[in-house]
Motif scaffolding. Structure first.
Motif, PDB file in Angstrom:
ATOM      1  N   PHE A 189       9.235  15.234  -4.576  1.00  0.00           N
ATOM      2  CA  PHE A 189       9.543  16.464  -5.305  1.00  0.00           C
ATOM      3  C   PHE A 189      11.054  16.687  -5.314  1.00  0.00           C
ATOM      4  O   PHE A 189      11.667  17.010  -6.343  1.00  0.00           O
ATOM      5  N   ARG A 190      11.671  16.493  -4.140  1.00  0.00           N
ATOM      6  CA  ARG A 190      13.121  16.724  -4.041  1.00  0.00           C
ATOM      7  C   ARG A 190      13.877  15.758  -4.961  1.00  0.00           C
ATOM      8  O   ARG A 190      14.856  16.137  -5.606  1.00  0.00           O
ATOM      9  N   ASP A 223      12.713  14.310  -7.708  1.00  0.00           N
ATOM     10  CA  ASP A 223      12.500  14.738  -9.101  1.00  0.00           C
ATOM     11  C   ASP A 223      13.313  15.989  -9.417  1.00  0.00           C
ATOM     12  O   ASP A 223      13.909  16.119 -10.483  1.00  0.00           O
ATOM     13  N   PHE A 224      13.301  16.913  -8.463  1.00  0.00           N
ATOM     14  CA  PHE A 224      14.018  18.182  -8.645  1.00  0.00           C
ATOM     15  C   PHE A 224      15.518  17.924  -8.774  1.00  0.00           C
ATOM     16  O   PHE A 224      16.201  18.476  -9.637  1.00  0.00           O
ATOM     17  N   SER A 225      15.995  17.039  -7.912  1.00  0.00           N
ATOM     18  CA  SER A 225      17.409  16.697  -7.916  1.00  0.00           C
ATOM     19  C   SER A 225      17.790  16.019  -9.240  1.00  0.00           C
ATOM     20  O   SER A 225      18.846  16.299  -9.820  1.00  0.00           O
ATOM     21  N   SER A 267      10.657  18.625 -17.795  1.00  0.00           N
ATOM     22  CA  SER A 267      10.233  19.084 -16.467  1.00  0.00           C
ATOM     23  C   SER A 267      10.864  20.432 -16.177  1.00  0.00           C
ATOM     24  O   SER A 267      11.996  20.707 -16.610  1.00  0.00           O
ATOM     25  N   PHE A 320      10.546  22.351 -12.897  1.00  0.00           N
ATOM     26  CA  PHE A 320      10.217  22.756 -11.534  1.00  0.00           C
ATOM     27  C   PHE A 320      10.831  24.118 -11.243  1.00  0.00           C
ATOM     28  O   PHE A 320      12.004  24.353 -11.531  1.00  0.00           O
ATOM     29  N   GLY A 321      10.050  24.978 -10.645  1.00  0.00           N
ATOM     30  CA  GLY A 321      10.565  26.282 -10.235  1.00  0.00           C
ATOM     31  C   GLY A 321      10.351  27.360 -11.276  1.00  0.00           C
ATOM     32  O   GLY A 321      10.558  28.537 -10.984  1.00  0.00           O
ATOM     33  N   PHE A 341      14.933  25.271  -2.231  1.00  0.00           N
ATOM     34  CA  PHE A 341      13.892  24.244  -2.130  1.00  0.00           C
ATOM     35  C   PHE A 341      13.589  23.974  -0.645  1.00  0.00           C
ATOM     36  O   PHE A 341      12.430  23.981  -0.223  1.00  0.00           O
ATOM     37  N   TRP A 344       3.100  21.493 -12.804  1.00  0.00           N
ATOM     38  CA  TRP A 344       4.001  20.353 -12.967  1.00  0.00           C
ATOM     39  C   TRP A 344       3.510  19.154 -12.148  1.00  0.00           C
ATOM     40  O   TRP A 344       2.786  19.308 -11.183  1.00  0.00           O
ATOM     41  N   VAL A 403       4.514  15.746  -9.942  1.00  0.00           N
ATOM     42  CA  VAL A 403       5.598  15.129  -9.177  1.00  0.00           C
ATOM     43  C   VAL A 403       5.273  13.638  -9.095  1.00  0.00           C
ATOM     44  O   VAL A 403       4.151  13.274  -8.752  1.00  0.00           O
TER      45      VAL A 403
END
Lengths: 227, 768
Positions: free
Chosen positions: B461-462, B464-466, B574, B576-577, B635, B726, B728
């Motif tokens: 997740f981190r 992808d988020f990053s 995407s 996220f959040g 996060f 979403w 991941v």
């Protein structure tokens, strides 16, 4: 000849609630290398207690236990538990009545266990010879659970002899065996004592085995006398 | 007398009694802390839904909805055509600008609506209740020019009035309404409410059942789907609650292990008592009573510790808010109930197994049925979050069942083990006595597997988020809110330092009944690249967030209608959040919104920042670097609770290993006595315990690796889409695999070493 094992005025009692129960009362004995001593007496008379004190597993309340190992003369009464444990692993062989083998070690591993504990890899050959001598070579890689009672006790005797100890203690080693196996194990113990100059102390209920010993110590429930 | 004897037995085994109580108390600590936090957060999440709408279970939408449609539906309802419907009401729910403030105006039927005025806020209310007045939240008291009847507890910017009043405010005709609120009844309602009280967030995890509506042309949207922010939060709570239950599950394993160990020692006594005429039922009852005593003690300790932990965790996860926890009847019931249940159930299963064993055919049935059950949980999206977690639970049980056969098989090859004799001896004990280790092993495997699964999910997740932040954060400065944005934009456009100025207009709307955020901006190649599109966005095209695509069931190439315009979906990005699904259109589409933010690229961002601050003090200005840091900090904060809960589970599992090693030593006294006779010193005994612990830890890791991978996959591919909309992409990170494995080994090793090579038997030798 100087005795390998010298015991003087050995006393031991247990606490039973508020009461003190005397088990060994001034026991004395001398035993030379190559000689055997049978310890007899009814259940509860202190046979196992005596053997455990001689092995250094228990400490006596009073008295002296001197062991001559060939390297040194040691009074067990002057040693602490850790020192007695070290002495036992190097110089004393022990055979129990039941559960003599570690179930998760093979016959070979059980036999060499004392040698490994003492970091004596040079004794592997002797362990092999003992297994040959006791007709156990074919069972070398099997686990104790598949051995017969007699085979298990033979492995236990081989293990007790692998270090060539000056003192061999056997606590009713044939108590769990049939007559044939009983005789076989007793033969091994007594001949090993004679041939390898080992002082053998054997606790037994068997009159037949006691009669084969050179000396005899009878313990009573109340006041164990020295005979 | 038997009860007294049992209590005396517990006293005489102080260490295992203490460990059992400690383990169960830790499990209870975990669920109590999660409950307290969840209940507090759930209350806040409930406040996100205006009370005037919260009474409905569903909302009915249709294209060009008119009041006549409502009355037709109402007539059908009254004639008995809609038996599951308990109530229907017309509603208006729209956004409008009042003095530049974005206001959510809700029109209700005042005869049936529960307005819910805030108690003690009467001073701000109008002198007299007026039909043409409105109810507002505190932030709007001085903004609206209408008579204010009272202050309501609602999200900032909420206004409630009679339908007619709100229609006037919006300039709508009297025939127009937004949608119809409906209250559907289900036989499961009471059960769901009870479940929600016991496990805050549970409702978000249960499958969403859309009631059937025979009337054509209506779309049914649930209360949760129409208020995704609240649903999003509750899904987080559900996930945390599920994780909180992990420590309790491991505590059950521990309790079972302890019960097995005690029963092994008590069984000869029980058998003698049975011969003397005491029935097995009575003996079981006495044993259960002893377990009950432990459960009550552990429950009390867990309740107190859980409260303290909740205060700490809340401080970590939501540092800006002050926790207000209350130890109400529910939490006390939950602590006592779970603790007693763990102890009684652990004891009962152990007692039953001691009497009857487990029939081999039952194992076989379980081995055949459980994989199918696990597959069903992940295959059917309609099973909701609970379906995903059910699969995780089933896989855990399957692994636990596999332990004994696996150890038995390994025993056949244990002869080949190499290494020092004492180490070999100890490691083989693991394979020799599988029943004494199976539960501890399963508990530790489960804890390590969860740590691996969650770790994999977080790392993936981190990453992808990053990646999303890297792509999205291409502007130096972002300016949000404030009424002066248009002015700021004009000024900045004329500043030579500014190389790019992007304006974002936003409007809240509904697409096919679901709430969306529409963003209107110039989507040229630069802007399109931020959303993964290689070409500028055409005026008749739209970009959909992943949640939006999932909500509408659309993908690239599909069409959708936004505010009366048909648009082609050019891509899915995407998000996220995001709390609400988003749709992005080019400003050439003809759609408009309110200017909400500006993004700026500048040669000297600091100077531009200074210029914006000199132009407006109200505007929120953020630098890209800060945005990235804040996003990643948030996060990490989100997963702080997770780490603590997994640590607790790992500690409980470690206690389980300790109990297992102690049990083995107790049950194999003859081996211990023999080794003592051979002159094993305490250090060597400790080495054996360490080897056994490490062996157990290594086995647990071996079992946990595939299980953890499966957990990771389910969390990424099943739980995340179902909970948050979403996906991941699962990435195998060495750290996520190695760290839990390392700590699992450490926990097991420490559990072994903690015994300090103690000989349970001491130096007592039977006198013969």
């Amino acid at each position: 000849m100087e005795a390998t094992l010298e015991v003087r005025g050995l006393c031991k009692h247990y606490a039973d609630g508020d009461r003190l129960v005397e088990v060994l009362n001034h026991v004395s004995l001398d035993l030379a290398g190559g000689r055997s001593l049978a310890v007899t007496g009814p259940s509860g008379s202190g046979k196992s207690t005596l053997l455990n004190i001689l092995a250094g597993i228990l400490a006596a309340d009073a008295g002296m236990v001197v062991l001559r190992t060939g390297e040194a003369t040691v009074d067990l009464a002057t040693l602490n538990d850790a020192e007695r444990t070290r002495l036992r692993r190097r110089h004393i062989g022990y055979v129990y009545q039941f559960f003599n083998l570690v179930p998760t070690l093979t016959v070979w591993e059980n036999t060499v266990l004392p040698a490994r504990l003492n970091k004596r890899l040079d004794l592997d050959a002797r362990a092999g010879e003992l297994l040959d001598q006791f007709a156990l070579s074919a069972r070398r890689d099997t686990f104790p659970e598949v051995l017969s009672g007699g085979e298990q006790q033979r492995v236990a005797v081989a293990r007790a002899l692998v270090l060539q100890p000056p003192l061999l203690l056997a606590d009713e080693p044939t108590g769990n065996l049939d007559a044939t196996n009983s005789k076989h194990v007793a033969d091994l113990l007594f001949s090993a004592a004679r041939e390898q100059n080992v002082a053998l102390v054997i606790a037994t209920h068997s009159e037949e085995i006691a009669a084969r010993a050179d000396q005899r110590l009878h313990l009573n429930v109340d006041t164990p006398p020295l005979t | 007398m038997i009860a007294r004897a049992l209590l005396r037995f517990l006293q005489r085994t102080p260490l295992s009694t203490l460990m059992a109580v400690l383990g169960v108390a830790l499990g209870v600590t975990s669920i109590v802390s999660v409950h307290l936090i969840s209940a507090t957060v759930a209350e806040r999440l409930d406040e996100l839904i205006p009370r005037q709408l919260a009474g409905f279970t569903h909302f009915l939408h249709r294209a060009d909805l008119q009041a006549d449609n409502y009355f037709d539906l109402r007539r059908r309802w009254r004639s008995g055509a809609l038996p599951d419907v308990e109530g229907l009401s017309p509603l208006i729910d729209e956004s409008l600008l009042v003095d530049t403030r974005q206001v959510r105006a809700i029109g209700v039927d005042l005869f049936s609506a529960d307005i819910g005025v805030v108690e003690g806020a009467g001073s701000a209310a109008a002198e007299e209740w007026r039909w043409d007045g409105v109810w507002v939240d505190e932030s709007l008291v001085d903004v609206v020019r209408l008579p204010v009847n009272g202050i309501i507890a609602a999200p900032p910017g909420t206004l409630v009035g009679d339908i007619g009043v709100v229609q006037d405010l919006l300039g709508w005709p009297s025939s127009r309404i937004s949608y119809v609120g409906a209250r559907f009844v289900s036989p499961w309602d009471d059960l769901r409410s009870l479940g929600e009280a016991l496990l805050p967030g549970l409702d978000a995890g249960l499958p969403e059942v859309t009631p059937a509506l025979s009337e054509a042309g209506w779309q049914i949207v649930s209360l949760a789907r129409q208020h995704p922010a609240s649903q999003f939060g509750k899904s987080v709570l559900f996930n945390i609650s599920a994780l909180g239950a992990l420590a309790l599950l491991v505590a059950w394993f521990l309790m079972y292990q302890v019960a097995v160990s005690w029963l092994r020692r008590l069984w000869p006594v029980f058998e003698r008592l049975h011969v003397l005429g005491v029935s097995w039922r009575e003996l079981g009852g006495y044993f259960a009573a002893a377990m009950l005593v432990l459960g009550v003690v552990a429950g009390g300790l867990g309740l107190a510790a859980g409260y303290l932990l909740a205060v700490q965790l809340y401080g970590i996860a939501i540092p800006q808010a002050e926790p207000e926890f209350s130890l109400d009847a529910w939490v006390v019931l939950k602590a006592a109930g779970s603790s007693v249940a763990v102890c009684l159930l652990g004891g009962a299963v152990a007692f039953n197994r001691a009497r009857h064993g487990i029939p081999a055919e039952r194992r076989l049935h379980a081995a055949l049925i459980l994989p199918l059950a696990a597959l069903a949980g992940v295959a059917f999206d309609s099973s909701g979050l609970i379906g995903g977690f059910f699969s995780i639970a089933v896989l855990s049980v399957l692994t636990a069942l596999a332990v004994v056969p696996l150890l038995n098989r390994l025993r056949l090859h244990s002869q080949r083990l190499a290494g020092p004799l004492l180490v070999r001896l100890s490691l083989r004990e693991l394979f020799w006595y599988p029943r004494e280790f199976s539960i501890a092993l399963a508990g530790l495997s489960l804890a390590v597997a969860t740590a691996i699964g969650v770790g994999l999910m977080i790392d993936s997740f981190r990453a992808d988020f990053s990646r999303m932040l890297d792509r999205r954060l291409t502007y130096d400065v972002v300016v949000r809110g404030g009424d002066e944005l248009a002015g700021i934009a004009s000024e900045l456009a004329a500043t030579p330092d500014v190389s790019r100025l992007q304006r974002y207009q936003t409007v809240a709307l509904r697409i096919e009944g679901a709430p969306f955020e529409l963003i209107v901006t110039k989507v040229d190649a630069f802007e399109a690249a931020r959303y993964g599109l290689s070409t500028p966005l055409a005026p008749d095209a739209a970009l959909l967030s992943e949640q939006g695509a999932r909500t509408l069931g659309r993908g690239p190439g599909d069409t959708l209608e936004v505010d009366g315009r048909e648009l082609r979906v050019a891509g899915v990005f995407s998000s996220f959040g995001d709390l609400v699904p988003r749709v992005i259109v080019d400003r050439g589409s003809g759609l408009t919104g309110r200017l909400e933010s500006l993004s700026i690229n500048a040669d000297d961002p600091a100077r531009v920042l200074g210029a914006i601050r000199s132009l407006s003090s109200a505007a929120e200005v953020e630098l890209q670097a800060d945005l990235r840091r804040i996003a990643l900090d948030t996060f990490d904060q989100t997963f702080a609770i997770t780490a603590v809960l997994i640590t607790i589970a790992m500690v409980v599992a470690g206690i389980g290993v300790y109990v297992a090693v102690t049990t083995l030593r107790l049950n194999r006294r003859s081996s211990t006595r023999l080794l003592h006779g051979l002159g094993i010193v305490r250090g060597e005994s400790a080495l054996m315990d360490l080897s056994l612990g490490l062996g157990l830890g290594a086995m647990a890791v071996v079992l946990a690796l595939p299980l953890g991978l499966a957990f990771g996959w389910i969390l990424c591919e099943v739980i995340n889409p179902r909970a948050f909309g979403w996906t991941v992409a699962l990435a195998l990170s060495a750290d996520a695999l190695a760290t839990p494995a390392f700590w699992g080994l450490v926990a097991a090793a420490v559990a072994g070493v903690l015994r300090f090579g103690r000989d349970e038997e001491g130096t007592h030798v039977a006198r013969t």
